[in-house]
Design a protein around this motif. Structure first.
Motif, PDB file in Angstrom:
ATOM      1  N   HIS A   1       0.825  -1.219   0.000  1.00 60.15           N
ATOM      2  CA  HIS A   1       0.000   0.000   0.000  1.00 60.15           C
ATOM      3  C   HIS A   1       0.852   1.259   0.000  1.00 60.15           C
ATOM      4  O   HIS A   1       1.803   1.392   0.758  1.00 60.15           O
ATOM      5  CB  HIS A   1      -0.919   0.019   1.227  1.00 60.15           C
ATOM      6  N   ARG A   2       0.477   2.168  -0.882  1.00 56.83           N
ATOM      7  CA  ARG A   2       1.078   3.497  -0.932  1.00 56.83           C
ATOM      8  C   ARG A   2      -0.039   4.529  -1.045  1.00 56.83           C
ATOM      9  O   ARG A   2      -1.013   4.292  -1.758  1.00 56.83           O
ATOM     10  CB  ARG A   2       1.990   3.640  -2.149  1.00 56.83           C
ATOM     11  N   SER A   3       0.108   5.640  -0.377  1.00 58.29           N
ATOM     12  CA  SER A   3      -0.832   6.741  -0.571  1.00 58.29           C
ATOM     13  C   SER A   3      -0.423   7.490  -1.827  1.00 58.29           C
ATOM     14  O   SER A   3       0.708   7.971  -1.931  1.00 58.29           O
ATOM     15  CB  SER A   3      -0.827   7.681   0.638  1.00 58.29           C
TER      16      SER A   3
ATOM     17  N   ARG B   1      -0.845  10.626  -4.373  1.00 60.69           N
ATOM     18  CA  ARG B   1      -1.291  12.017  -4.346  1.00 60.69           C
ATOM     19  C   ARG B   1      -1.245  12.688  -5.722  1.00 60.69           C
ATOM     20  O   ARG B   1      -1.606  13.843  -5.852  1.00 60.69           O
ATOM     21  CB  ARG B   1      -0.456  12.801  -3.333  1.00 60.69           C
TER      22      ARG B   1
ATOM     23  N   GLN C   1     -12.054   0.826   3.975  1.00 62.08           N
ATOM     24  CA  GLN C   1     -10.830   0.041   3.823  1.00 62.08           C
ATOM     25  C   GLN C   1     -11.015  -1.087   2.816  1.00 62.08           C
ATOM     26  O   GLN C   1     -10.111  -1.379   2.024  1.00 62.08           O
ATOM     27  CB  GLN C   1     -10.372  -0.511   5.184  1.00 62.08           C
TER      28      GLN C   1
ATOM     29  N   CYS D   1     -10.711   0.484  -0.560  1.00 60.94           N
ATOM     30  CA  CYS D   1      -9.331   0.834  -0.886  1.00 60.94           C
ATOM     31  C   CYS D   1      -8.509  -0.381  -1.278  1.00 60.94           C
ATOM     32  O   CYS D   1      -7.726  -0.343  -2.242  1.00 60.94           O
ATOM     33  CB  CYS D   1      -8.682   1.550   0.300  1.00 60.94           C
TER      34      CYS D   1
ATOM     35  N   GLU E   1      -6.824  -0.986  -4.986  1.00 62.96           N
ATOM     36  CA  GLU E   1      -5.397  -1.223  -5.180  1.00 62.96           C
ATOM     37  C   GLU E   1      -5.145  -2.560  -5.863  1.00 62.96           C
ATOM     38  O   GLU E   1      -4.226  -2.682  -6.690  1.00 62.96           O
ATOM     39  CB  GLU E   1      -4.678  -1.140  -3.838  1.00 62.96           C
TER      40      GLU E   1
ATOM     41  N   CYS F   1      -5.953   7.584  -1.738  1.00 61.30           N
ATOM     42  CA  CYS F   1      -5.394   8.329  -0.613  1.00 61.30           C
ATOM     43  C   CYS F   1      -6.532   8.756   0.312  1.00 61.30           C
ATOM     44  O   CYS F   1      -7.533   9.316  -0.160  1.00 61.30           O
ATOM     45  CB  CYS F   1      -4.618   9.551  -1.087  1.00 61.30           C
ATOM     46  N   TYR F   2      -6.394   8.471   1.579  1.00 62.33           N
ATOM     47  CA  TYR F   2      -7.356   8.935   2.577  1.00 62.33           C
ATOM     48  C   TYR F   2      -7.113  10.412   2.865  1.00 62.33           C
ATOM     49  O   TYR F   2      -5.965  10.865   2.924  1.00 62.33           O
ATOM     50  CB  TYR F   2      -7.177   8.164   3.884  1.00 62.33           C
TER      51      TYR F   2
ATOM     52  N   THR G   1     -14.703  10.066   6.624  1.00 66.09           N
ATOM     53  CA  THR G   1     -13.441  10.044   5.886  1.00 66.09           C
ATOM     54  C   THR G   1     -13.727  10.205   4.401  1.00 66.09           C
ATOM     55  O   THR G   1     -14.844   9.942   3.935  1.00 66.09           O
ATOM     56  CB  THR G   1     -12.620   8.769   6.137  1.00 66.09           C
TER      57      THR G   1
ATOM     58  N   VAL H   1     -11.913   9.421   0.440  1.00 67.00           N
ATOM     59  CA  VAL H   1     -10.879   8.699  -0.310  1.00 67.00           C
ATOM     60  C   VAL H   1     -10.889   9.205  -1.745  1.00 67.00           C
ATOM     61  O   VAL H   1     -11.946   9.221  -2.392  1.00 67.00           O
ATOM     62  CB  VAL H   1     -11.134   7.179  -0.291  1.00 67.00           C
TER      63      VAL H   1
ATOM     64  N   THR I   1       5.995   3.845   2.720  1.00 69.24           N
ATOM     65  CA  THR I   1       6.159   4.642   3.929  1.00 69.24           C
ATOM     66  C   THR I   1       6.609   3.740   5.077  1.00 69.24           C
ATOM     67  O   THR I   1       6.181   2.593   5.175  1.00 69.24           O
ATOM     68  CB  THR I   1       4.830   5.319   4.306  1.00 69.24           C
TER      69      THR I   1
END
Length: 251
Positions: free
Chosen positions: A7-9, A11, A113, A116, A120, A127-128, A153, A155, A167
């Motif tokens: 997992h990566r956010s 942007r 979740q 998400c 993916e 991205c949250y 939230t 996304v 990360t």
């Protein structure tokens, strides 16, 4: 496991749209998440319209991914639908309290979740946006959320236009407790945060922010006491406005 561990956010997004059938499949995966009592007390607002996204942009602190990503999903704690169903079936709902909001918020986050992970797995990026609860009152206005509905939230979702490094995360020993909670000694804290504090990124952040420790960047710059109190007060007002603070009612 591959999707979870990688997992990566994201942007930065390409302009490619998400096919309707793919989005439907991903959202269906979201509805298969665990839910309290199988009540599914959440709703998902799917935003694709450029004008609506423009209205949401400042509420998410002008993070440009809101405009770049083809889809913006706002996950809401929602007892409005369930309350209406109860009343139409001659049942008296008792869900105008804080516990009910918390229950619905958990349901919404579990669904988020699932969405998400499914996205993916299909090669999309997500991205949250933690800004959702900061400006919940304004988001309620833009998305026309009725009483009983609170955004928890957001996304953003689309095809990635970047491939950032993974990360860092705390070591497993730092977050896992066996049988009962074992409080942390000073030595434990030093060991748990040693890797994070020794990263080149941390050194860069300390220089840029002119701080002595990484912890000070969190307390003094990112998540300050002043902001925490301000946003807390705002969220509590939202919960009252949306009907979740009637905690004295007994029947």
């Amino acid at each position: 496991m591959k999707a979870l561990l990688n997992h990566r956010s994201i942007r930065k997004y390409k302009g490619d749209p998400i096919d309707d059938s793919l989005l439907q499949e991903i959202l269906t995966a979201g509805t298969r998440a665990s839910t309290t009592g199988n009540m599914q007390v959440y709703s998902i607002i799917v935003t694709r319209d450029e004008e609506v996204k423009r209205q949401l942009l400042p509420l998410h602190f002008n993070q440009q991914m809101v405009m770049q990503a083809p889809v913006v999903l706002t996950f809401c704690a929602d007892f409005n639908r369930f309350n209406k169903w109860c009343k139409q079936r001659n049942a008296n709902p008792g869900y105008d309290n804080f516990l009910s909001f918390f229950t619905a918020a958990i349901d919404a986050l579990l669904a988020a979740q699932n969405v998400c992970i499914a996205a993916e797995e299909k090669g999309l990026g997500i991205c949250y946006l933690g800004t959702t609860t900061y400006t919940a009152d304004k988001i309620i206005e833009v998305l026309k959320l009725p009483k009983g509905v609170v955004p928890v939230t957001t996304v953003v979702m689309g095809y990635p236009d970047e491939q950032p490094e993974l990360t860092d995360r705390l070591p497993l020993a730092g977050v896992i407790h066996h049988e009962v909670y074992h409080d942390y000694s000073e030595g434990d804290i030093d060991q748990i945060y040693q890797q994070k504090e020794s990263l080149p990124l941390t050194k860069k952040l300390l220089e840029e922010n002119k701080k002595e420790t990484l912890a000070q960047i969190f307390t003094d710059n990112r998540y300050t006491l002043k902001d925490n109190v301000t946003f807390s007060k705002n969220l509590l007002k939202v919960l009252e406005q949306q009907g979740f603070m009637n905690n004295d009612r007994t029947e």
